[in-house]
Design a protein around this motif. Structure first.
Motif, short mmCIF file in Angstrom:
data_model
loop_
_atom_site.label_atom_id
_atom_site.label_comp_id
_atom_site.label_asym_id
_atom_site.label_seq_id
_atom_site.Cartn_x
_atom_site.Cartn_y
_atom_site.Cartn_z
N GLY A 121 0.98 -1.13 0.17
CA GLY A 121 -0.52 0.21 -0.35
C GLY A 121 0.99 1.20 0.29
O GLY A 121 1.84 1.10 -0.27
N VAL A 122 -0.25 3.14 0.16
CA VAL A 122 1.26 4.32 -0.32
C VAL A 122 1.28 4.52 1.14
O VAL A 122 1.86 4.86 1.37
CB VAL A 122 0.50 4.41 -0.92
N GLY A 123 0.32 3.72 2.23
CA GLY A 123 0.64 4.26 3.24
C GLY A 123 -0.41 3.52 4.65
O GLY A 123 -1.30 2.77 4.05
N ALA A 124 -0.13 3.51 5.67
CA ALA A 124 -0.70 2.58 6.30
C ALA A 124 -1.46 3.49 7.67
O ALA A 124 0.32 4.37 8.26
CB ALA A 124 -0.41 1.69 7.12
N MET A 125 -1.77 3.22 8.82
CA MET A 125 -2.19 4.08 9.73
C MET A 125 -2.37 2.69 11.83
O MET A 125 -2.90 2.04 11.04
CB MET A 125 -3.66 5.20 10.48
N LEU A 126 -1.42 2.40 12.49
CA LEU A 126 -2.15 2.04 13.23
C LEU A 126 -2.79 3.00 14.64
O LEU A 126 -3.23 3.55 14.62
CB LEU A 126 -0.73 1.61 13.83
N THR A 127 -3.69 1.70 14.74
CA THR A 127 -4.89 1.94 15.80
C THR A 127 -4.76 0.83 17.10
O THR A 127 -3.63 0.35 17.10
CB THR A 127 -6.17 1.50 15.50
N SER A 133 -4.33 1.41 -0.44
CA SER A 133 -3.49 1.14 -1.49
C SER A 133 -3.28 1.70 -2.24
O SER A 133 -2.43 2.18 -3.61
CB SER A 133 -4.76 -0.26 -2.55
N GLY A 134 -4.17 3.43 -2.72
CA GLY A 134 -4.35 3.90 -2.99
C GLY A 134 -4.40 4.16 -4.96
O GLY A 134 -4.30 4.86 -5.19
N ASN A 135 -5.42 3.64 -4.43
CA ASN A 135 -5.65 2.82 -6.45
C ASN A 135 -7.21 4.19 -6.52
O ASN A 135 -7.35 3.81 -7.54
CB ASN A 135 -5.65 1.36 -6.23
N PHE A 136 -7.76 4.14 -5.05
CA PHE A 136 -9.79 4.00 -5.46
C PHE A 136 -9.83 5.71 -6.04
O PHE A 136 -8.62 6.77 -5.10
CB PHE A 136 -10.22 4.04 -4.08
N ASN A 137 -9.91 6.27 -6.98
CA ASN A 137 -10.49 7.37 -7.63
C ASN A 137 -11.72 7.76 -6.76
O ASN A 137 -12.29 8.20 -7.02
CB ASN A 137 -10.24 7.64 -9.11
N TRP A 138 -10.90 8.38 -5.30
CA TRP A 138 -12.41 9.19 -5.10
C TRP A 138 -12.98 10.58 -5.64
O TRP A 138 -13.82 10.97 -5.34
CB TRP A 138 -11.62 9.83 -3.55
N TYR A 197 -8.50 16.78 1.35
CA TYR A 197 -7.34 15.81 1.16
C TYR A 197 -6.99 15.84 -0.18
O TYR A 197 -5.80 14.60 -0.49
CB TYR A 197 -7.79 14.63 2.42
N THR A 198 -7.92 15.70 -1.29
CA THR A 198 -7.39 14.89 -2.36
C THR A 198 -6.87 15.83 -3.36
O THR A 198 -5.46 15.48 -3.96
CB THR A 198 -8.38 14.30 -3.52
N LYS A 199 -7.42 16.73 -3.35
CA LYS A 199 -6.03 17.92 -4.09
C LYS A 199 -4.72 18.23 -3.05
O LYS A 199 -3.53 17.77 -3.66
CB LYS A 199 -7.03 19.54 -3.64
N ALA A 200 -4.78 18.35 -2.12
CA ALA A 200 -3.47 18.21 -1.49
C ALA A 200 -2.28 17.35 -1.14
O ALA A 200 -1.53 17.17 -1.15
CB ALA A 200 -3.24 18.83 0.14
N PHE A 201 -3.10 15.94 -0.75
CA PHE A 201 -2.50 14.53 -0.73
C PHE A 201 -2.61 13.24 -1.74
O PHE A 201 -1.34 12.27 -2.12
CB PHE A 201 -2.86 13.89 0.56
N GLY A 202 -3.11 13.65 -3.11
CA GLY A 202 -3.35 13.05 -3.94
C GLY A 202 -3.44 11.37 -3.79
O GLY A 202 -4.73 11.17 -2.77
N LYS A 203 -3.05 10.95 -3.68
CA LYS A 203 -3.59 9.00 -3.48
C LYS A 203 -2.76 9.07 -2.19
O LYS A 203 -3.60 7.89 -1.10
CB LYS A 203 -1.94 8.22 -3.72
N LEU A 204 -2.42 9.70 -1.17
CA LEU A 204 -2.04 9.60 0.26
C LEU A 204 -3.42 10.54 0.93
O LEU A 204 -3.47 10.19 2.47
CB LEU A 204 -1.29 10.03 1.22
N ALA A 205 -5.22 10.79 -0.03
CA ALA A 205 -5.61 11.26 0.75
C ALA A 205 -6.43 10.71 2.45
O ALA A 205 -6.24 11.36 3.07
CB ALA A 205 -6.93 12.18 -0.43
N TYR A 206 -6.57 9.05 1.47
CA TYR A 206 -7.46 9.15 2.83
C TYR A 206 -6.43 8.54 4.17
O TYR A 206 -7.27 8.93 4.90
CB TYR A 206 -8.13 6.92 2.09
N ILE A 207 -5.37 8.09 3.82
CA ILE A 207 -4.68 7.62 4.61
C ILE A 207 -4.28 8.63 5.92
O ILE A 207 -4.09 9.12 6.80
CB ILE A 207 -3.09 6.98 4.74
#
Ligand SMILES: *Cc1c(COP(=O)(O)O)cnc(C)c1O
Length: 427
Positions: A76-82, A224-229, A251-261
């Motif tokens: 994936g392009v990024g992850a977050m722990l919880t 995954s960074g794959n979904f086109n929001w 988020y989508t404008k500022a971070f592109g593929k990393l928007a969700y994470i």
């Protein structure tokens, strides 16, 4: 880090990349806060204009290194722990859903997630329709509504041990302009990488195989960074329109593929705060360093246990996708050709008490509310994890009242089989 390293190397080395003179081993940075002597620098971090550390709820070197390792393992392009797997599934959904929205989930999922979606999320105004994952695409299509925001399933369901047809689910989700979220806890990225089959976001209870030693409850979300929001911007305003709590940043404008994470950390973790302790992340990382060795051993032992149980006359039924005549064998071979997991579901001839007598007669194998750690253990979901479900709900979740879940560990296989045999002799 070098590109294209193999999964086993990533288990050992990804995430923490020490510079000269820094510890070779991931250090436990047990500090809530980080020092700056220049206020401008700190301000840049708050504005998300620079990466760095200021407060452990948002970033911590130990937590972030482990998240990075899990992202690398899943591709994936990024992850977050919880702080737990429950938190991971909640955050993963809540990052793109709000009151008035609707989600679709396989009914073959972990009991805790079933309650989260069916009861607690409902109180927040998010409705869930549970579908039978074996239904046809047309049948599942009927569950979609204009406000549906995502589809959710488990690679291998806990405790039912069913295998999700990830390609089918991703096809249906994408046809409807929503992402597919998959809880990959049981398969782990050693045996299956859902992104390769069209899944968009992966979640984990790291409490299970990733930690692997039953020391630390934890969770992870990987994008995954794959979904086109932006292609469905009206469905996902949280990602595609300005966030007033972040100076109007989109988020989508500022971070592109990393928007969700990025939104997950900057907004949800900021506001809800279920972080793991750096100490737990350190332990999780130790587990991850041997994930590629432990998982195949779990699978090898489980295959032998499954083959033994299948042939024993006292066993009424068994469900393990590694068995050739299992209903999930084909799906198992497709998605997890190297093995699935160490968890097996089976039932004994007799009644509920037969199951209990069997479990109480085990000596080396213990009854614990856990799965997927080094030690072999058993659980009777109808009396333990799923006792809040009615008979009807149990059935809907694919859990027979006599289902025994055995999580096969990495002990010597002869000792595991001997214990099972002597307990069967006592029923
Ligand atoms: C255990 C589990 C969870 C919940 O994780 P916790 O770490 O116990 O909060 C979620 N999904 C699956 C598949 C699990 O096995």
């Amino acid at each position: 880090m070098k590109k294209n390293l193999k999964t086993s190397t990533l288990c050992v080395q990804a995430g923490w990349e020490p510079k000269n003179g820094e510890p070779r081993v991931l250090p436990i940075i047990q500090s809530t806060t980080f020092k700056y002597d220049n206020s401008e620098e700190m301000a840049m971090l708050f504005d998300l204009k620079k990466e760095g550390f200021f407060y452990t709820r948002l970033q911590n070197p130990t937590n972030d290194a482990v998240a990075k390792k899990i992202a690398a393992l899943e591709g994936g392009v990024g992850a977050m722990l919880t702080s737990s797997g429950q938190a991971a599934n909640f955050y993963a959904v809540f990052n793109i859903c709000e009151a008035g929205d609707h989600i679709i989930a396989s009914n073959e999922i972990y009991g805790g997630t079933f309650n989260l979606f069916g009861v607690t999320m409902k109180k927040l105004g998010i409705e869930c329709t549970f579908v039978n994952p074996e239904s046809s695409e047309d049948e599942i299509q009927k569950a979609f509504k204009p406000n549906t925001k995502l589809v959710f399933g488990e690679t291998i369901s806990n405790p039912g041990c069913n295998v999700l047809d990830i390609e089918k689910f991703s096809r249906i989700a994408h046809k409807n302009g929503v992402p597919l979220l998959v809880d990959n806890t049981f398969a782990t990225p050693i045996n299956c990488r859902p992104f390769e089959w069209g899944c968009d976001i992966v979640t984990h209870s790291t409490t299970k195989y990733m930690d692997g030693h039953a020391t630390s409850v934890g969770g992870a979300i990987v994008d995954s960074g794959n979904f086109n929001w932006d292609a469905y911007a009206d469905k996902f305003p949280g990602l595609c329109t300005p966030d007033e709590s972040y100076h109007g940043l989109t988020y989508t404008k500022a971070f592109g593929k990393l928007a969700y994470i990025t939104k997950l950390v900057a907004q949800l973790m900021r506001d809800l705060g279920s972080i793991p302790s750096p100490n737990n992340s350190f332990l999780l990382n130790l587990g991850l360093e041997t994930l590629h060795l432990r998982v195949p051993q779990h699978c090898k032992n489980a295959q032998k246990v499954a083959e033994f149980l299948k042939d024993d006359t006292r066993v009424a039924w068994i469900h393990y996708c590694g068995l050739k005549d299992d209903k999930c064998y084909e799906l198992g071979q497709k998605y997890m050709p190297n093995g699935s997991c160490g968890v097996i579901a089976f039932g004994l001839k007799g009644n509920r008490d037969t199951a209990i007598k069997f479990m109480d007669s085990l000596e080396m194998i213990n009854i614990v509310t856990h799965v997927a750690d080094a030690r072999t253990c058993v659980l009777h979901p109808a009396s333990h994890t799923h006792r809040q479900l009615t008979e009807k709900q149990l059935k809907a979740a694919g859990i027979a009242p006599d289902l025994i879940r055995i999580s096969v560990g990495i002990e010597n296989i002869e000792d595991i089989l001997d214990d099972i045999k002597q307990a069967l002799d006592k029923i």
